[in-house]
Design a protein around this motif. Sequence first.
Motif, PDB file in Angstrom:
ATOM      1  N   LEU A   1      -2.284  10.534  -8.145  1.00 47.31           N
ATOM      2  CA  LEU A   1      -1.104  10.348  -7.318  1.00 47.31           C
ATOM      3  C   LEU A   1       0.051  11.090  -7.974  1.00 47.31           C
ATOM      4  CD1 LEU A   1       0.041   8.927  -4.768  1.00 47.31           C
ATOM      5  CD2 LEU A   1       0.823   7.106  -6.292  1.00 47.31           C
ATOM      6  N   GLN A   2       0.413  12.222  -7.395  1.00 44.78           N
ATOM      7  CA  GLN A   2       1.563  12.981  -7.861  1.00 44.78           C
ATOM      8  C   GLN A   2       2.815  12.412  -7.219  1.00 44.78           C
ATOM      9  OE1 GLN A   2       1.752  15.667 -10.122  1.00 44.78           O
ATOM     10  NE2 GLN A   2       3.958  15.280  -9.928  1.00 44.78           N
ATOM     11  N   MET A   3       3.759  11.998  -8.036  1.00 46.64           N
ATOM     12  CA  MET A   3       4.976  11.360  -7.560  1.00 46.64           C
ATOM     13  C   MET A   3       6.167  12.214  -7.964  1.00 46.64           C
ATOM     14  SD  MET A   3       4.171   7.337  -8.394  1.00 46.64           S
ATOM     15  CE  MET A   3       4.361   7.587 -10.168  1.00 46.64           C
ATOM     16  N   ASN A   4       6.868  12.735  -6.977  1.00 49.12           N
ATOM     17  CA  ASN A   4       8.052  13.548  -7.193  1.00 49.12           C
ATOM     18  C   ASN A   4       9.270  12.858  -6.599  1.00 49.12           C
ATOM     19  OD1 ASN A   4       6.441  15.636  -8.327  1.00 49.12           O
ATOM     20  ND2 ASN A   4       6.049  16.487  -6.291  1.00 49.12           N
ATOM     21  N   SER A   5      10.434  13.321  -7.017  1.00 50.98           N
ATOM     22  CA  SER A   5      11.699  12.783  -6.506  1.00 50.98           C
ATOM     23  C   SER A   5      11.723  11.264  -6.559  1.00 50.98           C
ATOM     24  CB  SER A   5      11.938  13.275  -5.071  1.00 50.98           C
ATOM     25  OG  SER A   5      11.969  14.686  -5.016  1.00 50.98           O
ATOM     26  N   LEU A   6      11.364  10.739  -7.699  1.00 55.35           N
ATOM     27  CA  LEU A   6      11.235   9.292  -7.841  1.00 55.35           C
ATOM     28  C   LEU A   6      12.578   8.589  -7.694  1.00 55.35           C
ATOM     29  CD1 LEU A   6       8.611   9.238 -10.680  1.00 55.35           C
ATOM     30  CD2 LEU A   6       8.365   8.073  -8.480  1.00 55.35           C
ATOM     31  N   LYS A   7      12.512   7.416  -7.105  1.00 53.16           N
ATOM     32  CA  LYS A   7      13.680   6.586  -6.851  1.00 53.16           C
ATOM     33  C   LYS A   7      13.531   5.257  -7.575  1.00 53.16           C
ATOM     34  CE  LYS A   7      14.048   8.458  -2.152  1.00 53.16           C
ATOM     35  NZ  LYS A   7      14.065   8.108  -0.702  1.00 53.16           N
TER      36      LYS A   7
ATOM     37  N   GLY B   1       0.824  -1.188   0.000  1.00 54.97           N
ATOM     38  CA  GLY B   1       0.000   0.000   0.000  1.00 54.97           C
ATOM     39  C   GLY B   1       0.863   1.245   0.000  1.00 54.97           C
ATOM     40  N   VAL B   2       0.590   2.169  -0.898  1.00 53.87           N
ATOM     41  CA  VAL B   2       1.381   3.379  -1.063  1.00 53.87           C
ATOM     42  C   VAL B   2       0.705   4.580  -0.418  1.00 53.87           C
ATOM     43  CG1 VAL B   2       2.399   4.971  -2.731  1.00 53.87           C
ATOM     44  CG2 VAL B   2       2.412   2.503  -3.181  1.00 53.87           C
ATOM     45  N   SER B   3      -0.558   4.771  -0.735  1.00 53.91           N
ATOM     46  CA  SER B   3      -1.278   5.941  -0.254  1.00 53.91           C
ATOM     47  C   SER B   3      -2.768   5.677  -0.304  1.00 53.91           C
ATOM     48  CB  SER B   3      -0.922   7.167  -1.106  1.00 53.91           C
ATOM     49  OG  SER B   3      -1.533   8.342  -0.605  1.00 53.91           O
ATOM     50  N   CYS B   4      -3.504   6.480   0.429  1.00 49.60           N
ATOM     51  CA  CYS B   4      -4.952   6.340   0.465  1.00 49.60           C
ATOM     52  C   CYS B   4      -5.574   7.689   0.774  1.00 49.60           C
ATOM     53  CB  CYS B   4      -5.370   5.308   1.511  1.00 49.60           C
ATOM     54  SG  CYS B   4      -7.136   4.928   1.527  1.00 49.60           S
TER      55      CYS B   4
ATOM     56  N   TYR C   1      -0.002   7.829   3.917  1.00 52.76           N
ATOM     57  CA  TYR C   1       1.110   7.453   3.066  1.00 52.76           C
ATOM     58  C   TYR C   1       2.010   6.472   3.786  1.00 52.76           C
ATOM     59  CZ  TYR C   1      -0.167  11.768   0.632  1.00 52.76           C
ATOM     60  OH  TYR C   1      -0.846  12.764  -0.028  1.00 52.76           O
ATOM     61  N   THR C   2       2.563   5.550   3.035  1.00 48.14           N
ATOM     62  CA  THR C   2       3.596   4.711   3.605  1.00 48.14           C
ATOM     63  C   THR C   2       4.849   5.555   3.808  1.00 48.14           C
ATOM     64  OG1 THR C   2       4.692   2.561   3.386  1.00 48.14           O
ATOM     65  CG2 THR C   2       4.562   3.915   1.412  1.00 48.14           C
ATOM     66  N   ASP C   3       5.645   5.192   4.802  1.00 55.00           N
ATOM     67  CA  ASP C   3       6.767   6.040   5.200  1.00 55.00           C
ATOM     68  C   ASP C   3       7.740   6.329   4.058  1.00 55.00           C
ATOM     69  OD1 ASP C   3       7.141   4.714   8.592  1.00 55.00           O
ATOM     70  OD2 ASP C   3       5.839   6.278   7.781  1.00 55.00           O
ATOM     71  N   SER C   4       7.937   5.380   3.179  1.00 58.06           N
ATOM     72  CA  SER C   4       8.938   5.528   2.135  1.00 58.06           C
ATOM     73  C   SER C   4       8.592   6.591   1.094  1.00 58.06           C
ATOM     74  CB  SER C   4       9.183   4.189   1.438  1.00 58.06           C
ATOM     75  OG  SER C   4       8.024   3.740   0.768  1.00 58.06           O
ATOM     76  N   VAL C   5       7.334   7.029   1.035  1.00 56.32           N
ATOM     77  CA  VAL C   5       6.940   8.016   0.031  1.00 56.32           C
ATOM     78  C   VAL C   5       6.512   9.336   0.642  1.00 56.32           C
ATOM     79  CG1 VAL C   5       6.194   6.136  -1.465  1.00 56.32           C
ATOM     80  CG2 VAL C   5       4.490   7.392  -0.129  1.00 56.32           C
ATOM     81  N   LYS C   6       6.489   9.444   1.944  1.00 56.24           N
ATOM     82  CA  LYS C   6       6.077  10.685   2.593  1.00 56.24           C
ATOM     83  C   LYS C   6       6.994  11.833   2.182  1.00 56.24           C
ATOM     84  CE  LYS C   6       3.834   8.767   6.696  1.00 56.24           C
ATOM     85  NZ  LYS C   6       3.890   8.610   8.171  1.00 56.24           N
ATOM     86  N   GLY C   7       6.386  12.948   1.846  1.00 45.72           N
ATOM     87  CA  GLY C   7       7.135  14.096   1.383  1.00 45.72           C
ATOM     88  C   GLY C   7       7.433  14.091  -0.094  1.00 45.72           C
ATOM     89  N   ARG C   8       7.200  12.973  -0.762  1.00 45.91           N
ATOM     90  CA  ARG C   8       7.459  12.863  -2.192  1.00 45.91           C
ATOM     91  C   ARG C   8       6.186  12.666  -3.006  1.00 45.91           C
ATOM     92  NH1 ARG C   8      10.238   8.734  -4.173  1.00 45.91           N
ATOM     93  NH2 ARG C   8       9.701   7.272  -2.491  1.00 45.91           N
ATOM     94  N   PHE C   9       5.231  11.916  -2.468  1.00 44.57           N
ATOM     95  CA  PHE C   9       3.991  11.605  -3.171  1.00 44.57           C
ATOM     96  C   PHE C   9       2.839  12.378  -2.549  1.00 44.57           C
ATOM     97  CE2 PHE C   9       5.084   7.024  -4.739  1.00 44.57           C
ATOM     98  CZ  PHE C   9       6.262   7.499  -5.295  1.00 44.57           C
TER      99      PHE C   9
END
Length: 122
Positions: A81-87, A47-50, A60-68
Amino acid sequence: QVQLVESGGGLVQPGGSLRLSCAASGFTLDYYAIGWVRQAPGKEREGVSCISSSDDSTDYTDSVKGRFTISRDNAKNTVYLQMNSLKPEDTAVYYCSTLQGGGYCLGQYDYWGQGTQVTVSS
């Protein structure tokens, strides 16, 4: 017809951005919490976000906080879902789904789309 269609995925370099869309047809998203879930090869579904329906609270899941950032436009019956600073570790197939949580991000997943591929690579 009840359908969710994800779009907006693609190939992007690390640090880049993408905006995913989840468009609903056959029903309205107004009364559902909508989650974004991803699955990478060889890994379990995550789960990524809801976003809830009743108060638009987000999670948000911790790994995407501040980025998504997840958002909804009820007039367009669409969740984004806006995704920035992608890894590179964000590489996965991304799905959107309703949740059975009384409009909150709780309970089991219900309706699913076919997913959209996000690949983050240099």
